[in-house]
Design an enzyme around this catalytic site. Sequence first.
Site, mmCIF file in Angstrom:
data_model
loop_
_atom_site.group_PDB
_atom_site.id
_atom_site.type_symbol
_atom_site.label_atom_id
_atom_site.label_comp_id
_atom_site.label_asym_id
_atom_site.label_seq_id
_atom_site.Cartn_x
_atom_site.Cartn_y
_atom_site.Cartn_z
ATOM 1 N N ASP A 30 0.906 -1.369 -0.006
ATOM 2 C CA ASP A 30 -0.108 -0.134 0.214
ATOM 3 C C ASP A 30 0.938 1.219 0.065
ATOM 4 O O ASP A 30 2.132 1.086 0.419
ATOM 5 C CB ASP A 30 -0.852 0.050 1.307
ATOM 6 C CG ASP A 30 -2.155 0.766 1.085
ATOM 7 O OD1 ASP A 30 -3.212 0.129 1.203
ATOM 8 O OD2 ASP A 30 -2.039 1.990 1.005
ATOM 9 N N THR A 121 -13.426 -4.097 -8.812
ATOM 10 C CA THR A 121 -14.617 -4.257 -9.914
ATOM 11 C C THR A 121 -14.121 -3.046 -10.773
ATOM 12 O O THR A 121 -14.423 -1.904 -10.247
ATOM 13 C CB THR A 121 -15.909 -3.990 -9.087
ATOM 14 O OG1 THR A 121 -16.136 -4.911 -8.266
ATOM 15 C CG2 THR A 121 -16.896 -4.157 -10.129
ATOM 16 N N GLY A 259 -27.669 -1.233 0.828
ATOM 17 C CA GLY A 259 -26.565 -0.219 0.927
ATOM 18 C C GLY A 259 -25.222 -0.929 0.747
ATOM 19 O O GLY A 259 -25.351 -1.924 0.167
ATOM 20 N N CYS A 262 -20.758 -2.216 -2.485
ATOM 21 C CA CYS A 262 -20.981 -2.667 -3.915
ATOM 22 C C CYS A 262 -22.132 -2.716 -4.546
ATOM 23 O O CYS A 262 -22.063 -2.034 -5.540
ATOM 24 C CB CYS A 262 -20.756 -4.118 -3.625
ATOM 25 S SG CYS A 262 -18.982 -4.539 -3.684
HETATM 26 C C1 UDX Z 1 -22.506 -7.724 -1.820
HETATM 27 C C2 UDX Z 1 -22.470 -9.000 -2.636
HETATM 28 O O1 UDX Z 1 -23.244 -9.924 -1.875
HETATM 29 C C3 UDX Z 1 -20.985 -9.701 -2.874
HETATM 30 O O2 UDX Z 1 -21.053 -10.701 -3.544
HETATM 31 C C4 UDX Z 1 -20.065 -8.376 -3.403
HETATM 32 O O3 UDX Z 1 -18.880 -8.587 -3.773
HETATM 33 C C5 UDX Z 1 -20.337 -7.077 -2.574
HETATM 34 O O4 UDX Z 1 -21.608 -6.646 -2.771
HETATM 35 P P1 UDX Z 1 -22.233 -6.967 0.921
HETATM 36 O O5 UDX Z 1 -22.501 -5.531 0.271
HETATM 37 O O6 UDX Z 1 -21.188 -7.247 1.786
HETATM 38 O O7 UDX Z 1 -21.920 -8.050 -0.378
HETATM 39 O O8 UDX Z 1 -23.728 -7.398 1.572
HETATM 40 P P2 UDX Z 1 -24.953 -8.193 0.912
HETATM 41 O O9 UDX Z 1 -24.857 -9.139 2.458
HETATM 42 O O10 UDX Z 1 -24.741 -8.770 -0.288
HETATM 43 O O11 UDX Z 1 -25.935 -7.285 1.345
HETATM 44 C C6 UDX Z 1 -26.129 -6.005 0.527
HETATM 45 C C7 UDX Z 1 -27.216 -5.105 0.807
HETATM 46 O O12 UDX Z 1 -28.421 -5.644 0.444
HETATM 47 C C8 UDX Z 1 -27.235 -5.042 2.365
HETATM 48 O O13 UDX Z 1 -27.779 -3.402 2.705
HETATM 49 C C9 UDX Z 1 -28.421 -5.780 3.068
HETATM 50 O O14 UDX Z 1 -29.045 -5.160 3.957
HETATM 51 C C10 UDX Z 1 -29.365 -5.697 1.713
HETATM 52 N N1 UDX Z 1 -30.041 -7.051 1.684
HETATM 53 C C11 UDX Z 1 -29.607 -8.316 1.191
HETATM 54 C C12 UDX Z 1 -31.575 -7.093 1.621
HETATM 55 O O15 UDX Z 1 -32.163 -5.924 1.809
HETATM 56 N N2 UDX Z 1 -32.147 -8.079 1.413
HETATM 57 C C13 UDX Z 1 -31.753 -9.356 1.227
HETATM 58 O O16 UDX Z 1 -32.494 -10.292 1.165
HETATM 59 C C14 UDX Z 1 -30.341 -9.669 0.956
#
Ligand code: UDX
Length: 441
Positions: A30, A121, A259, A262
């Site tokens: 880094d 990404t 949120g 990603c």
């Molecule tokens: C996500 C992807 O799952 C992962 O593969 C990618 O590389 C990065 O983005 P992450 O952002 O860590 O991962 O969280 P994730 O568990 O996927 O949830 C994302 C958002 O969706 C959260 O705000 C969560 O509360 C919301 N969510 C998820 C829902 O509202 N309902 C669901 O059924 C699933």
Amino acid sequence: MEIAVIGTGYVGLVTGAGLADFGNDVICCDIDPAKIDALNNGLIPIYEPGLDKIVERNVHEKRLRFSIDLAEAIRHCRAIFIAVGTPPKANGAADLRYVEDVARTIAQHMNGPKLVITKSTVPIGTGRLIERILDESGNGHKGSVVSNPEFLREGSAIEDFLKPDRVVIGASDKESIALMKEIYAPLHSLEIPFVVTNVESSELIKYAANGFLATKISFINEVAVMCELLGANVQDVARGMGLDSRIGPKFLQAGPGFGGSCFPKDTSAVADIARQYGYEFEIIEAVLRVNKNIKQRMVGKVVDAIGDVRGKTVAILGLAFKPETDDMRDSPTIPLIKGLQEKGAVIRAYDPGAIENSKKIFENVIYCGDAYETADGADALVIATEWNEFRALKLERIKKLLKQPLIIDLRNVYDPQRMKAEGFTYISVGRSEDIRVRERV
Ligand code: UDX
């Protein structure tokens, strides 16, 4: 294999530690000396369950080290992972400045053939862009570019890295594919599927997967609105849909909108990429609009439940965009708290991991040490993030602490019948047992 991972943010650190755990010799680099110093002193700059242990183990076994000397790492290693940030620009497009800087640095210090792998990404076409940079300034040495997107979820990133659903490899020559298989050898022997394709397809897989998952969430959130209007129960509807194996039960949990680092970023980036090619990715555009509206709708839910919120105290449980993380990026609690404050509410809040990061975002929030302190004297309690400790609240105690027994559960953690029996006015998302919602219709 000897591997350099450039960028020790969330993705870089998990990738570096995971690759070392697979038996590779890894240098995580880094440009921030403070970060590298901290890591060399055993301090992990991010909150991710299990990351400290895997880092410690691999450092101890001398497969993982940290350095600010990019040039040395590039010269020393056959494979170089790029894991620097691609933050969104004002128009939603990914900013490739850091990726390009790293590509130029690699080109400058190449002393033999190098495998350059994008883990960040990146917009479709970035692999080719890096290839051009390496060709133009790479001292005549060959740089092969591979796309190998990550699918890590915050909170379970280590498990996702060590036991992924699949490994995606986008490459244009056999040698690169063979080297990638060597790097991920333990996964190959565990019979984890490898998707081997060209660079562009691999880059698109990441956006398409995240776009589809975001679509599932926005879809169920709109179904939840329909449930509230029609007197249906979104959890039953989701179960009824999800048992169809073509749909599947995952990512059908209605809530306050998605949120994180990603989904919001990648969906707006893919919409932007489409626009650059003269196409409107209409479903993704709609997903983004729906998500914004759903987040805003949560303010209305709280206001409807309390009545005029001016001077009223709202206790918020959970601030992070999801449990098991300190990440506040695009958290649905941001428009919720700001919206309620604009309407004159006083906010008390607690989160097991995200208070420090929240302090950088909100003003005039009273932070508390646990759920009970937060509820003390409040006019309503809002469950905004489904941390495990909010799934087993001592409800009798909460009832005594609140001014009135009102809970607004944006994550559908509790059973509406039980809450009613416990004497609460209980409002959740898309469930017809929600008496007040039905009355409003
Ligand atoms: C996500 C992807 O799952 C992962 O593969 C990618 O590389 C990065 O983005 P992450 O952002 O860590 O991962 O969280 P994730 O568990 O996927 O949830 C994302 C958002 O969706 C959260 O705000 C969560 O509360 C919301 N969510 C998820 C829902 O509202 N309902 C669901 O059924 C699933």
